[in-house]
Write a protein that holds these residues in place. Structure first.
Motif, PDB file in Angstrom:
ATOM      1  N   UNK A 127       0.809  -1.232   0.000  1.00 48.11           N
ATOM      2  CA  UNK A 127       0.000   0.000   0.000  1.00 48.11           C
ATOM      3  C   UNK A 127       0.838   1.275   0.000  1.00 48.11           C
ATOM      4  N   UNK A 128       2.151   1.136  -0.103  1.00 43.84           N
ATOM      5  CA  UNK A 128       3.027   2.326  -0.007  1.00 43.84           C
ATOM      6  C   UNK A 128       2.767   3.349  -1.124  1.00 43.84           C
ATOM      7  N   UNK A 129       2.548   2.834  -2.339  1.00 43.81           N
ATOM      8  CA  UNK A 129       2.359   3.744  -3.482  1.00 43.81           C
ATOM      9  C   UNK A 129       1.610   3.003  -4.587  1.00 43.81           C
ATOM     10  N   UNK A 130       0.709   3.712  -5.290  1.00 40.67           N
ATOM     11  CA  UNK A 130       0.014   3.063  -6.408  1.00 40.67           C
ATOM     12  C   UNK A 130       0.957   2.895  -7.602  1.00 40.67           C
ATOM     13  N   UNK A 131       0.865   1.744  -8.263  1.00 39.30           N
ATOM     14  CA  UNK A 131       1.683   1.488  -9.455  1.00 39.30           C
ATOM     15  C   UNK A 131       0.758   1.513 -10.674  1.00 39.30           C
ATOM     16  N   UNK A 132       1.093   2.361 -11.623  1.00 35.30           N
ATOM     17  CA  UNK A 132       0.306   2.505 -12.851  1.00 35.30           C
ATOM     18  C   UNK A 132       1.179   2.069 -14.025  1.00 35.30           C
ATOM     19  N   UNK A 133       0.641   1.217 -14.863  1.00 33.35           N
ATOM     20  CA  UNK A 133       1.366   0.764 -16.056  1.00 33.35           C
ATOM     21  C   UNK A 133       1.103   1.734 -17.200  1.00 33.35           C
ATOM     22  N   UNK A 151       2.176   6.984 -30.900  1.00 32.84           N
ATOM     23  CA  UNK A 151       1.027   6.090 -30.808  1.00 32.84           C
ATOM     24  C   UNK A 151       0.233   6.408 -29.550  1.00 32.84           C
ATOM     25  N   UNK A 152      -0.865   5.675 -29.354  1.00 35.49           N
ATOM     26  CA  UNK A 152      -1.676   5.871 -28.154  1.00 35.49           C
ATOM     27  C   UNK A 152      -1.037   5.151 -26.976  1.00 35.49           C
ATOM     28  N   UNK A 153      -1.392   5.598 -25.777  1.00 36.93           N
ATOM     29  CA  UNK A 153      -0.796   5.003 -24.575  1.00 36.93           C
ATOM     30  C   UNK A 153      -1.892   4.363 -23.727  1.00 36.93           C
ATOM     31  N   UNK A 154      -1.763   3.066 -23.523  1.00 37.78           N
ATOM     32  CA  UNK A 154      -2.713   2.318 -22.700  1.00 37.78           C
ATOM     33  C   UNK A 154      -2.241   2.398 -21.250  1.00 37.78           C
ATOM     34  N   UNK A 155      -3.120   2.908 -20.398  1.00 36.87           N
ATOM     35  CA  UNK A 155      -2.749   3.170 -19.003  1.00 36.87           C
ATOM     36  C   UNK A 155      -3.597   2.268 -18.101  1.00 36.87           C
ATOM     37  N   UNK A 156      -2.952   1.487 -17.239  1.00 33.57           N
ATOM     38  CA  UNK A 156      -3.726   0.595 -16.372  1.00 33.57           C
ATOM     39  C   UNK A 156      -3.245   0.666 -14.932  1.00 33.57           C
ATOM     40  N   UNK A 157      -4.138   0.309 -14.024  1.00 33.50           N
ATOM     41  CA  UNK A 157      -3.771   0.330 -12.612  1.00 33.50           C
ATOM     42  C   UNK A 157      -5.020   0.288 -11.754  1.00 33.50           C
ATOM     43  N   UNK A 158      -4.822   0.051 -10.472  1.00 31.17           N
ATOM     44  CA  UNK A 158      -5.965  -0.122  -9.574  1.00 31.17           C
ATOM     45  C   UNK A 158      -6.357   1.133  -8.807  1.00 31.17           C
ATOM     46  N   UNK A 163      -4.263   6.827 -11.760  1.00 26.96           N
ATOM     47  CA  UNK A 163      -4.366   6.573 -13.206  1.00 26.96           C
ATOM     48  C   UNK A 163      -4.705   7.877 -13.942  1.00 26.96           C
ATOM     49  N   UNK A 164      -5.635   8.635 -13.371  1.00 28.58           N
ATOM     50  CA  UNK A 164      -6.020   9.912 -14.011  1.00 28.58           C
ATOM     51  C   UNK A 164      -4.830  10.870 -14.072  1.00 28.58           C
ATOM     52  N   UNK A 165      -4.030  10.913 -12.987  1.00 25.73           N
ATOM     53  CA  UNK A 165      -2.894  11.861 -12.989  1.00 25.73           C
ATOM     54  C   UNK A 165      -1.824  11.409 -13.984  1.00 25.73           C
ATOM     55  N   UNK A 166      -1.664  10.096 -14.163  1.00 24.69           N
ATOM     56  CA  UNK A 166      -0.692   9.606 -15.150  1.00 24.69           C
ATOM     57  C   UNK A 166      -1.200   9.913 -16.564  1.00 24.69           C
ATOM     58  N   UNK A 179      -7.686   4.926 -20.703  1.00 26.62           N
ATOM     59  CA  UNK A 179      -7.825   4.151 -19.466  1.00 26.62           C
ATOM     60  C   UNK A 179      -8.063   2.699 -19.878  1.00 26.62           C
ATOM     61  N   UNK A 180      -7.021   1.876 -19.690  1.00 27.70           N
ATOM     62  CA  UNK A 180      -7.073   0.482 -20.157  1.00 27.70           C
ATOM     63  C   UNK A 180      -7.411  -0.485 -19.024  1.00 27.70           C
ATOM     64  N   UNK A 181      -7.998   0.051 -17.946  1.00 26.21           N
ATOM     65  CA  UNK A 181      -8.521  -0.838 -16.922  1.00 26.21           C
ATOM     66  C   UNK A 181      -7.586  -1.081 -15.751  1.00 26.21           C
ATOM     67  N   UNK A 182      -7.868  -2.174 -15.010  1.00 27.09           N
ATOM     68  CA  UNK A 182      -7.117  -2.442 -13.776  1.00 27.09           C
ATOM     69  C   UNK A 182      -5.722  -2.998 -14.046  1.00 27.09           C
TER      70      UNK A 182
END
Ligand SMILES: NC(=O)c1ccc[n+]([C@@H]2O[C@H](COP(=O)([O-])OP(=O)(O)OC[C@H]3O[C@@H](n4cnc5c(N)ncnc54)[C@H](OP(=O)(O)O)[C@@H]3O)[C@@H](O)[C@H]2O)c1
Length: 217
Positions: A127-133, A151-158, A163-166, A179-182
């Motif tokens: 829980x230290x930090x969210x990881x976004x792909x 190209x387009x960038x697929x962004x995923x994370x929980x 995710x929005x800030x990335x 937003x490519x989901x979880x």
């Protein structure tokens, strides 16, 4: 006026890191290139200066770079991924992690035991930090020319806010984020890069990327 943001790039001396640093610095993002050796980071920053049309770059050890930043991009070869994330654990609290690492073995994609590089990092950090792909399917070659189309960038994370800030950062480098989901979807996105590598070889290109169609405009 856009909010000031600071981004550390762990492994920022490499192909993706240097190219991303130029793209981020141009719209005024504070970029700190991180390296296992501070001197290497400083010398890479020096060598990038002639390519930098706007903004400024800094160089630091990975440990110091992440301390100074709000966002942290992980941009190392998969072999070093788990160790570097574990080494930085404790310094990443409250930051947003952007993981661009593609698990490859001899140039071929594979699914690591945790399910993906993103899930591996999230498991290590808890829980230290969210990881976004993000950024897996963008070529460093296209990124380094700040005028080249991306190209387009697929962004995923929980974490939805992370995710929005990335996605906002992706817009700043001139690419369209989706937003490519979880985080569970990360292995697919990481794996696409293996296909892009094949396409580049097969069709003698260096620019294969992903484009999403059929959504909005
Ligand atoms: N290149 C691309 O076009 C591209 C595109 C999308 C995604 N990616 C992914 O992004 C990541 C970085 O790609 P890259 O092409 O930039 O890689 P790279 O140039 O081979 O390496 C990046 C940096 O990682 C550090 N590093 C190397 N081995 C390490 C280890 N065992 N432990 C910790 N740090 C290590 C090095 O920095 P120091 O020696 O200064 O520490 C190196 O300069 C990879 O996972 C790749 O799959 C790459």
């Amino acid at each position: 006026m856009e909010k000031e943001i600071s981004i550390a790039i762990v492994g920022g001396t490499g192909n993706l890191g240097t190219a991303l640093a130029l793209r981020l610095a141009a719209p005024g993002v504070r970029v700190i290139i991180g390296s296992r050796e501070r001197e290497k980071a400083m010398s890479v920053v020096e060598s990038l200066k002639s390519k930098l049309t706007q903004g400024r770059l800094e160089g630091e050890s990975n440990q110091e770079a992440v301390k100074q930043a709000e966002f942290v991009v992980i941009s190392v070869p998969y072999e070093g991924h788990a160790k570097i994330v574990a080494d930085l654990k404790g310094r990443l609290a409250g930051k947003t992690i952007i993981d661009a690492v593609v698990p490859l073995q001899k140039g071929r994609p594979f699914v690591p035991p945790a399910g993906s590089a993103v899930l591996e990092a999230q498991t290590i950090l808890g829980g230290e930090a969210p990881v976004i792909g993000a950024l897996h399917n963008i070529s460093a070659l296209d990124l380094q020319d700040i005028h080249a189309p991306l190209g387009d960038v697929l962004v995923c994370g929980d974490s939805e806010p992370a995710k929005q800030s990335v996605m906002e950062i992706i817009r700043r480098i001139g690419a369209k984020p989706y937003d490519a989901g979880p985080a569970a979807n990360a292995y697919v996105i990481e794996g696409i890069t293996g296909v892009l590598i094949h396409l580049n070889r097969k069709y003698k290109s260096k620019h294969a990327s992903v484009k999403i169609t059929g959504i909005g405009d």
